[in-house]
Motif scaffolding. Structure first.
Motif: not given
Lengths: 144, 144
Positions: A97, A132, A134, A136-138, B109-110, B112-113, B116-117, B120-121, B126-128, B131, B133
């Motif tokens: 993150l 990989r 990643e 990105y955010g705040l 594209e998924n 569900e992923i 889940l991202q 986690m954020a 965090f505010t995404i 991203h 992948l």
DNA sequence: TATCATCTTGATACGGCTTATCAATTTCAA
DNA sequence: TTGAAATTGATAAGCCGTATCAAGATGATA
């Protein structure tokens, strides 16, 4: 070289053999130092190794870390103005993150995401060797 | 300026007003071009806009894209040795399966992923905004 | 609408990070 | 041990993005 890193040493030797490259004192030294890290920049490693070998050149560090990438031991990640070299062995299940405000990096892992990745891969006929992820955010602090 | 980008134009003007900045011909031109992209580098935009305005300087493009980041319209992301400026308005992401054998890239594209991202954020405060992948491995053909 | 303080631009110098170059050195197969 | 080939270290060069600054554009104000 600590015998805890036998596996990686073996992987490196295999790569060297396949590509007619040679095992040098510097490569052993840098591998040993690299495997102790989760991720590091070339510059940081340069300063760190200056103690054990004051004549080790920065170019050699860059070359060697890129070699590790080719050998599948490391993975380069561009962040800010520098390149981070991630230790694949540690990284296996560490995604990132990344706060675009303060550059803070938080590591996380999520089995379910990993599982879905495998699923997407096999659905497309792929066998994953590494990945990989990643985000990105705040972060909460920078959001204000 | 196409009236399809009224919303972003308004957001930019608001940011300019708040910070005692001015609306210039160049900023309008660059915004218009930027909003047509999903992501672009400063260099690419420089060449693209050279047709409409041969005197537009590269420094102005960099400054303006960074301004868009401040205004919340764009997001900078380091990729390879360059900086990609992502158009925030484009939310639809595709992730990548990359074959390390033949370099083939498959997009997928998924939901569900993605979900889940987000989970986690937010779990980490965090505010995404965007991203990345990438799954590396071998496609069915290269596995043999 | 004319004025003018302030902001912006374009050209380019500069600085940080990484790679290329090359003579000297090291490795390793024979 | 020898010698072809790879590697190293020092540093020049290259690339990307930012800083600088004189000239020009903007827009609040009268």
């Amino acid at each position: 070289m600590a015998n805890t890193h036998v596996k990686e040493m073996k992987a490196l030797k295999e790569h060297l053999g396949k590509h007619q490259l040679k095992l040098t004192r510097q490569r052993e030294l840098i591998l040993s130092a690299f495997l102790r890290q989760e991720h590091i920049t070339a510059e940081a490693m340069y300063h760190q190794l200056a103690k054990s070998d004051p004549h080790l050149g920065l170019a050699t560090i860059y070359r060697t870390l890129n070699l590790f990438c080719d050998a599948g031991l490391a993975q380069a990640r561009h962040f800010g103005s520098q390149t981070q070299y991630d230790n694949i062995a540690h990284k296996g299940h560490h995604d990132h993150l990344i706060c675009t405000g303060c550059q803070k990096i938080v590591e996380f892992e999520n089995e379910e995401i990993e599982r879905l990745q495998e699923e997407m891969a096999s659905k497309n006929g792929f066998t994953i060797t590494t990945h990989r992820l990643e985000l990105y955010g705040l972060c909460s602090r920078c959001r204000h």
